[in-house]
Motif scaffolding. Structure first.
Motif, PDB file in Angstrom:
ATOM      1  N   VAL A   1       9.975   2.005  -4.362  1.00 30.81           N
ATOM      2  CA  VAL A   1       9.410   3.298  -4.745  1.00 30.81           C
ATOM      3  C   VAL A   1       9.665   4.336  -3.656  1.00 30.81           C
ATOM      4  O   VAL A   1      10.050   5.481  -3.923  1.00 30.81           O
ATOM      5  N   LEU A   2       9.474   3.941  -2.417  1.00 32.38           N
ATOM      6  CA  LEU A   2       9.678   4.861  -1.299  1.00 32.38           C
ATOM      7  C   LEU A   2      11.142   5.259  -1.167  1.00 32.38           C
ATOM      8  O   LEU A   2      11.458   6.415  -0.841  1.00 32.38           O
ATOM      9  N   SER A   3      12.049   4.331  -1.430  1.00 36.99           N
ATOM     10  CA  SER A   3      13.469   4.638  -1.344  1.00 36.99           C
ATOM     11  C   SER A   3      13.880   5.661  -2.401  1.00 36.99           C
ATOM     12  O   SER A   3      14.705   6.543  -2.148  1.00 36.99           O
ATOM     13  N   LEU A   4      13.276   5.574  -3.582  1.00 39.45           N
ATOM     14  CA  LEU A   4      13.545   6.583  -4.609  1.00 39.45           C
ATOM     15  C   LEU A   4      12.964   7.938  -4.199  1.00 39.45           C
ATOM     16  O   LEU A   4      13.538   8.989  -4.518  1.00 39.45           O
ATOM     17  N   ASP A   5      11.856   7.913  -3.476  1.00 40.71           N
ATOM     18  CA  ASP A   5      11.286   9.159  -2.974  1.00 40.71           C
ATOM     19  C   ASP A   5      12.211   9.813  -1.947  1.00 40.71           C
ATOM     20  O   ASP A   5      12.276  11.039  -1.834  1.00 40.71           O
ATOM     21  N   VAL A   6      12.928   8.987  -1.197  1.00 34.77           N
ATOM     22  CA  VAL A   6      13.919   9.514  -0.260  1.00 34.77           C
ATOM     23  C   VAL A   6      14.989  10.305  -1.021  1.00 34.77           C
ATOM     24  O   VAL A   6      15.387  11.402  -0.606  1.00 34.77           O
ATOM     25  N   LEU A   7      15.462   9.763  -2.147  1.00 35.62           N
ATOM     26  CA  LEU A   7      16.450  10.487  -2.955  1.00 35.62           C
ATOM     27  C   LEU A   7      15.889  11.815  -3.456  1.00 35.62           C
ATOM     28  O   LEU A   7      16.592  12.836  -3.479  1.00 35.62           O
ATOM     29  N   ARG A   8      14.604  11.816  -3.853  1.00 34.62           N
ATOM     30  CA  ARG A   8      13.997  13.056  -4.328  1.00 34.62           C
ATOM     31  C   ARG A   8      13.911  14.093  -3.221  1.00 34.62           C
ATOM     32  O   ARG A   8      14.138  15.288  -3.439  1.00 34.62           O
ATOM     33  N   ALA A   9      13.580  13.642  -2.001  1.00 33.34           N
ATOM     34  CA  ALA A   9      13.501  14.570  -0.877  1.00 33.34           C
ATOM     35  C   ALA A   9      14.862  15.180  -0.576  1.00 33.34           C
ATOM     36  O   ALA A   9      14.973  16.368  -0.246  1.00 33.34           O
TER      37      ALA A   9
ATOM     38  N   TRP B   1       0.826  -1.204   0.000  1.00 35.34           N
ATOM     39  CA  TRP B   1       0.000   0.000   0.000  1.00 35.34           C
ATOM     40  C   TRP B   1       0.867   1.264   0.000  1.00 35.34           C
ATOM     41  O   TRP B   1       1.903   1.320   0.676  1.00 35.34           O
ATOM     42  N   GLU B   2       0.427   2.279  -0.715  1.00 34.63           N
ATOM     43  CA  GLU B   2       1.045   3.617  -0.721  1.00 34.63           C
ATOM     44  C   GLU B   2       2.504   3.608  -1.188  1.00 34.63           C
ATOM     45  O   GLU B   2       3.272   4.502  -0.859  1.00 34.63           O
ATOM     46  N   GLY B   3       2.880   2.590  -1.961  1.00 32.55           N
ATOM     47  CA  GLY B   3       4.219   2.557  -2.529  1.00 32.55           C
ATOM     48  C   GLY B   3       5.078   1.464  -1.922  1.00 32.55           C
ATOM     49  O   GLY B   3       5.168   1.330  -0.708  1.00 32.55           O
ATOM     50  N   THR B   4       5.711   0.667  -2.778  1.00 34.79           N
ATOM     51  CA  THR B   4       6.607  -0.388  -2.309  1.00 34.79           C
ATOM     52  C   THR B   4       7.878   0.226  -1.726  1.00 34.79           C
ATOM     53  O   THR B   4       8.145   1.422  -1.877  1.00 34.79           O
TER      54      THR B   4
END
Length: 610
Positions: free
Chosen positions: A461-469, A455-458
């Motif tokens: 996916v979430l780890s790549l969002d960390v890089l974006r942040a 749910w809400e991103g594997t």
């Protein structure tokens, strides 16, 4: 100071008050609420914890055996999109929504002049997930939809917002978020659902299909679609509010509410919005929330906010949804830990209850520390989210809080979801064969937990969002400041060695951040998951040390033992896997960590020195 808890007094983890027994959650709530919020909320959380532990938990077990059923067509073959729920589900909904699980964070509750922080919604979700993480899904999405309409909604959405935040069950609607499409999955930019303007009806209409739709019959669903000539990718997506029933053809001004649906029964063919609920998914767990496939065949929809800004708007909902997922993980971990403590205190083997044996003591200590770490991290992220929302409502900004929470939230969801699965799995093992069968709740908790990493991103996916942040928000700056501030405040001698380890790992984390900033994108992505875990471990260690320092000053040594165990497990490299160390920590610290037995700070120093 509270006395320790004798878990042998309980037969299982039902018919108890989860708020009273979860002293870790109580401490974190007290820490992150403002003084006036906690004064107002304490008795209400105690009441809700008792309601969940008695009525909602019992209902949840029954609902798992008799879940919702879909009847897409009536007897004449007309589309009706009817989901039939067991009566106990309606009772759970009345109990949760009626106690303000969503409303209190958006509209001033009785006895207050302003809404509670979103941390209050998350604390109640955590308690609810002790009983039913599946039901927590629609609760979370209702709060998320309300947040989106509060930020981006207009006059045409006002009645939907009022219903999403209603305390009266008869006037309530639930929210949902339909993102996933069959061809796209996590690649939201590949979505093909299109929105067309209907001049004759003066409205938008949606065409396409959504593949994994939880809370499928929500009365207020948010969906992403692409308007004509919009660019490809996420930049071309707009957000739409899709009612369950067509407001014009159903003959009313606002959405069809829970009370009206229960009173009036299935929709008439002319009231159906132009969409088809094709089927419900035959899922492993979270049975209480119906998840299915929706085909939009011209469904009436209301544009939310600016066109082609839908994905950015949806990100606001995702922040809350991901923290809701993490709060649910904390609830599952807490329930599994409670069930395990009770079972181990009562189950006899070879002449002793199994909680007397060293291996079981070590396991329960580590499960308790996992619960402590997850809850502490999640509610620090919740505090930042509340701070940011409180500032926005006051017309102010909280840039540092936003930048830090953008980093912490995807990590919270990724790490705690995995913790929940692993803890639930081991909780089944503690119960032996009983844990594997449907008659015992550990079976359901593992099935429910398994969806949380999805749910809400594997996790990828979430780890790549960390890089974006880190790249877009430069989130490493508030992260560094937050960790340094906490480590600078640690001065108690009992924490010296642990703090030294964390300080060294913090410097290594900074080196890792600098290294990735200078590497190519491929290597950064390759390292993203390891980095997310590293941030969690170091930041959580700093939080635990801060709490330990504060509690030691008050004469409570338990949090210092928790911090020491977490750091030694997650951050220390131990020679020969620790076997040659003579470490008896789990035996010496069992009663304080597992049973919340008071321990003198001087004794803490003795244990950590041994």
């Amino acid at each position: 100071m509270d006395e320790g808890i004798d878990y042998a007094e309980f037969s299982d983890g039902r018919d108890v008050n989860y708020w009273t027994l979860d002293r870790t959650l109580r401490r974190e709530v007290r820490r992150v609420y403002t003084d006036d919020e906690f004064t107002w909320a304490e008795s209400r959380l105690a009441d809700f914890g008792g309601t969940v532990g008695h009525t909602i938990a019992a209902n949840a077990d029954d609902i798992d055996d008799h879940g919702p059923e879909l009847e897409p067509y009536d007897r004449d073959g007309e589309v009706q999109n009817l989901v039939r729920y067991p009566e106990r589900q309606y009772e759970n909904e009345r109990l949760a929504y009626g106690r303000g699980i969503v409303a209190d964070a958006f509209e001033a509750p009785p006895g207050r002049d302003e809404p509670m922080g979103l941390a209050h919604n998350l604390a109640m979700q955590c308690l609810l997930s002790y009983a039913d993480p599946g039901f927590d899904c629609p609760v979370a999405m209702t709060a998320g939809a309300a947040l989106v309409l509060e930020k981006f909604g207009g006059d045409e959405h006002a009645l939907f917002y009022e219903a999403l935040t209603s305390r009266e069950y008869g006037g309530l609607i639930e929210g949902a978020m339909f993102l996933t499409e069959k061809q796209g999955g996590s690649d939201v930019g590949a979505n093909e659902t299109r929105a067309e303007w209907d001049d004759g009806a003066g409205c938008w209409r949606l065409f396409g299909e959504k593949w994994f739709c939880s809370n499928i019959d929500a009365e207020g669903t948010l969906a992403l679609a692409r308007t004509a000539d919009a660019p490809d990718g996420t930049a071309g997506l707009s957000m739409f509010l899709v009612p369950h029933a067509d407001p014009d053809r159903s003959g009313q001004d606002g959405p069809l509410t829970k009370g009206q649906r229960l009173e009036d029964g299935p929709l008439s063919p002319e009231s159906v919005n132009d969409q088809l609920y094709r089927r419900l998914k035959d899922k492993l767990g979270t049975i209480s929330v119906p998840t299915g496939e929706v085909e939009f065949t011209g469904a009436k929809a209301f544009l939310v906010g600016e066109a082609e800004n839908g994905f950015r708007q949806m990100a606001e909902m995702l922040n809350l949804e991901r923290l809701s997922n993490a709060a649910a993980s904390c609830g599952i971990i807490g329930r599994v830990l409670l069930e395990s403590k009770i079972y181990a205190a009562n189950r006899e083997a070879f002449g002793e209850t199994i909680d007397r044996y060293p291996l079981m003591r070590a396991d329960l200590v580590d499960m308790a520390v996992t619960h402590e770490a997850a809850t502490t991290y999640v509610f620090e992220a919740a505090r930042l989210l509340s701070e940011r929302e409180r500032a926005e409502r006051a017309g102010e900004t909280a840039d540092d809080a936003y930048r830090l929470m953008r980093l912490l939230i995807p990590i919270a969801k990724a790490r705690t979801a995995r913790m929940a699965v692993e803890t639930a799995s081991y909780g089944m093992e503690i119960h032996g064969g009983n844990g594997y069968v449907n008659d015992f709740v550990t079976n359901r908790l593992l099935r429910d937990a398994q969806v949380l990493p999805i749910w809400e991103g594997t996790e990828n996916v979430l780890s790549l969002d960390v890089l974006r942040a880190l790249e877009r928000e430069e989130a490493h700056e508030p992260l560094r400041d937050a960790i340094e501030k906490r480590l600078d405040g640690v001065s108690h001698p009992a924490l010296a060695d642990t703090a030294e380890t964390v300080e060294a790992e913090f410097r290594d984390l900074e080196t890792a951040l600098v290294t990735l900033a200078g590497e190519d994108a491929e290597y950064a992505q390759l390292s993203a998951k390891r980095l997310a875990h590293y941030v969690f471990d170091v930041f959580t260690a700093a939080l635990l040390l801060e709490n330990a320092q504060r509690e030691l000053e008050a004469g409570n040594g338990r949090p210092a033992l928790v911090a020491q165990r977490f750091v030694s497990t997650e951050l220390e490299a131990r020679e020969a896997r620790g076997i040659t160390s003579g470490d008896r920590f789990a035996l010496e610290a069992y009663d304080p960590i597992v049973r919340y037995e008071p321990i003198d700070p001087d004794r803490v120093r003795e244990i950590t020195a041994e």
